[in-house]
Scaffold this motif. Structure first.
Motif, PDB file in Angstrom:
ATOM      1  N   GLU A 111       0.419  -5.738   8.631  1.00  0.00           N
ATOM      2  CA  GLU A 111       0.454  -5.587  10.077  1.00  0.00           C
ATOM      3  C   GLU A 111       1.759  -4.923  10.522  1.00  0.00           C
ATOM      4  N   LEU A 112       2.872  -5.286   9.872  1.00  0.00           N
ATOM      5  CA  LEU A 112       4.162  -4.679  10.197  1.00  0.00           C
ATOM      6  C   LEU A 112       4.137  -3.184   9.894  1.00  0.00           C
ATOM      7  N   VAL A 113       3.623  -2.819   8.732  1.00  0.00           N
ATOM      8  CA  VAL A 113       3.529  -1.405   8.346  1.00  0.00           C
ATOM      9  C   VAL A 113       2.648  -0.653   9.339  1.00  0.00           C
ATOM     10  N   GLN A 114       1.529  -1.250   9.711  1.00  0.00           N
ATOM     11  CA  GLN A 114       0.625  -0.612  10.664  1.00  0.00           C
ATOM     12  C   GLN A 114       1.318  -0.388  12.008  1.00  0.00           C
ATOM     13  N   ALA A 115       2.059  -1.378  12.484  1.00  0.00           N
ATOM     14  CA  ALA A 115       2.770  -1.247  13.762  1.00  0.00           C
ATOM     15  C   ALA A 115       3.839  -0.159  13.676  1.00  0.00           C
ATOM     16  N   LEU A 116       4.552  -0.101  12.554  1.00  0.00           N
ATOM     17  CA  LEU A 116       5.574   0.934  12.387  1.00  0.00           C
ATOM     18  C   LEU A 116       4.944   2.318  12.282  1.00  0.00           C
ATOM     19  N   ASN A 117       3.815   2.412  11.574  1.00  0.00           N
ATOM     20  CA  ASN A 117       3.129   3.701  11.457  1.00  0.00           C
ATOM     21  C   ASN A 117       2.667   4.214  12.817  1.00  0.00           C
ATOM     22  N   LYS A 118       2.244   3.303  13.697  1.00  0.00           N
ATOM     23  CA  LYS A 118       1.848   3.708  15.054  1.00  0.00           C
ATOM     24  C   LYS A 118       3.026   4.328  15.805  1.00  0.00           C
ATOM     25  N   LYS A 119       4.245   3.880  15.461  1.00  0.00           N
ATOM     26  CA  LYS A 119       5.456   4.436  16.081  1.00  0.00           C
ATOM     27  C   LYS A 119       6.020   5.587  15.252  1.00  0.00           C
ATOM     28  N   GLU A 120       5.228   6.028  14.268  1.00  0.00           N
ATOM     29  CA  GLU A 120       5.588   7.142  13.388  1.00  0.00           C
ATOM     30  C   GLU A 120       6.831   6.868  12.550  1.00  0.00           C
ATOM     31  N   VAL A 121       7.028   5.598  12.176  1.00  0.00           N
ATOM     32  CA  VAL A 121       8.058   5.203  11.222  1.00  0.00           C
ATOM     33  C   VAL A 121       7.342   4.945   9.905  1.00  0.00           C
ATOM     34  N   GLU A 122       7.754   5.651   8.863  1.00  0.00           N
ATOM     35  CA  GLU A 122       7.087   5.534   7.570  1.00  0.00           C
ATOM     36  C   GLU A 122       7.818   4.535   6.678  1.00  0.00           C
ATOM     37  N   VAL A 123       7.078   3.617   6.100  1.00  0.00           N
ATOM     38  CA  VAL A 123       7.641   2.602   5.211  1.00  0.00           C
ATOM     39  C   VAL A 123       7.497   3.081   3.771  1.00  0.00           C
ATOM     40  N   LYS A 124       8.610   3.053   3.037  1.00  0.00           N
ATOM     41  CA  LYS A 124       8.621   3.431   1.628  1.00  0.00           C
ATOM     42  C   LYS A 124       9.101   2.226   0.819  1.00  0.00           C
ATOM     43  N   LEU A 125       8.378   1.896  -0.245  1.00  0.00           N
ATOM     44  CA  LEU A 125       8.778   0.799  -1.125  1.00  0.00           C
ATOM     45  C   LEU A 125       9.393   1.365  -2.393  1.00  0.00           C
ATOM     46  N   LEU A 126      10.538   0.821  -2.774  1.00  0.00           N
ATOM     47  CA  LEU A 126      11.173   1.222  -4.023  1.00  0.00           C
ATOM     48  C   LEU A 126      10.426   0.604  -5.200  1.00  0.00           C
ATOM     49  N   PRO A 127      10.497   1.240  -6.362  1.00  0.00           N
ATOM     50  CA  PRO A 127       9.904   0.614  -7.556  1.00  0.00           C
ATOM     51  C   PRO A 127      10.587  -0.723  -7.844  1.00  0.00           C
ATOM     52  N   LYS A 128       9.872  -1.620  -8.479  1.00  0.00           N
ATOM     53  CA  LYS A 128      10.449  -2.924  -8.821  1.00  0.00           C
ATOM     54  C   LYS A 128      11.623  -2.750  -9.778  1.00  0.00           C
ATOM     55  N   TYR A 129      12.613  -3.628  -9.619  1.00  0.00           N
ATOM     56  CA  TYR A 129      13.777  -3.681 -10.503  1.00  0.00           C
ATOM     57  C   TYR A 129      14.482  -2.333 -10.602  1.00  0.00           C
ATOM     58  N   SER A 130      14.768  -1.729  -9.462  1.00  0.00           N
ATOM     59  CA  SER A 130      15.434  -0.429  -9.467  1.00  0.00           C
ATOM     60  C   SER A 130      16.600  -0.389  -8.474  1.00  0.00           C
ATOM     61  N   PRO A 131      17.604  -1.257  -8.663  1.00  0.00           N
ATOM     62  CA  PRO A 131      18.726  -1.262  -7.722  1.00  0.00           C
ATOM     63  C   PRO A 131      19.488   0.063  -7.703  1.00  0.00           C
ATOM     64  N   GLU A 132      19.396   0.839  -8.784  1.00  0.00           N
ATOM     65  CA  GLU A 132      20.092   2.124  -8.823  1.00  0.00           C
ATOM     66  C   GLU A 132      19.474   3.134  -7.854  1.00  0.00           C
ATOM     67  N   LEU A 133      18.271   2.856  -7.366  1.00  0.00           N
ATOM     68  CA  LEU A 133      17.635   3.731  -6.383  1.00  0.00           C
ATOM     69  C   LEU A 133      17.784   3.208  -4.959  1.00  0.00           C
ATOM     70  N   ASN A 134      18.423   2.068  -4.798  1.00  0.00           N
ATOM     71  CA  ASN A 134      18.537   1.424  -3.499  1.00  0.00           C
ATOM     72  C   ASN A 134      19.953   1.621  -2.952  1.00  0.00           C
ATOM     73  N   PRO A 135      20.121   2.506  -1.988  1.00  0.00           N
ATOM     74  CA  PRO A 135      21.458   2.799  -1.466  1.00  0.00           C
ATOM     75  C   PRO A 135      22.203   1.575  -0.950  1.00  0.00           C
ATOM     76  N   ILE A 136      21.488   0.597  -0.419  1.00  0.00           N
ATOM     77  CA  ILE A 136      22.174  -0.574   0.134  1.00  0.00           C
ATOM     78  C   ILE A 136      22.924  -1.345  -0.942  1.00  0.00           C
ATOM     79  N   GLU A 137      22.470  -1.249  -2.193  1.00  0.00           N
ATOM     80  CA  GLU A 137      23.172  -1.937  -3.284  1.00  0.00           C
ATOM     81  C   GLU A 137      24.590  -1.399  -3.453  1.00  0.00           C
ATOM     82  N   PHE A 138      24.770  -0.092  -3.273  1.00  0.00           N
ATOM     83  CA  PHE A 138      26.105   0.505  -3.366  1.00  0.00           C
ATOM     84  C   PHE A 138      26.977   0.074  -2.196  1.00  0.00           C
TER      85      PHE A 138
END
Length: 133
Positions: free
Chosen positions: A60-87
């Protein structure tokens, strides 16, 4: 929430104590969407932590964000090296580890440490995650 643009602060957040639930994450994301932090054309990048992707309300959250043209992207599991917030978290932890002041409340020091995060550093974290070589 980490933001890369020229008009807003690079990091928006709230401090919650004693909670780690999807409803709190969803409320924060909804607040960001309703208060001009997330705009049409933005990407919301989340790791696959259950706090972010609970079956109870995530679709439901993704659907609501998509209606506002905000795209949700999920990172692959166990991939902190791809997650900027970790840095960014590592930078803040470094500041707290080496500049901790015993008589100043921890929450104030955390806010101050995040205040040291510069827009260029955030941009470089994203750039590194997009092209780690």
């Amino acid at each position: 929430m980490v933001i890369i643009d020229q008009q807003t602060l690079p990091i928006v957040g709230t401090i919650k104590i004693g909670t780690n639930a999807f409803n709190d994450v969803a409320s924060f994301i909804t607040w960001c969407s309703d208060n001009g932090v997330l705009f049409a054309g933005d990407y919301l990048i989340l790791d696959n932590s259950c706090i972010h992707t609970s079956d109870e309300g995530f679709p439901e959250l993704v659907q609501a964000l998509n209606k506002k043209e905000v795209e949700v992207k999920l990172l692959p599991k166990y991939s902190p090296e791809l997650n900027p917030i970790e840095f960014i978290f590592a930078f803040v932890k470094h500041i707290l580890r080496y500049w901790f002041v015993a008589n100043v409340p921890l929450n104030e020091q955390i806010v101050a440490a995040f205040g040291l995060v510069k827009r260029s550093f955030v941009f470089n974290c994203y750039k590194h995650c997009l092209n780690p070589n």
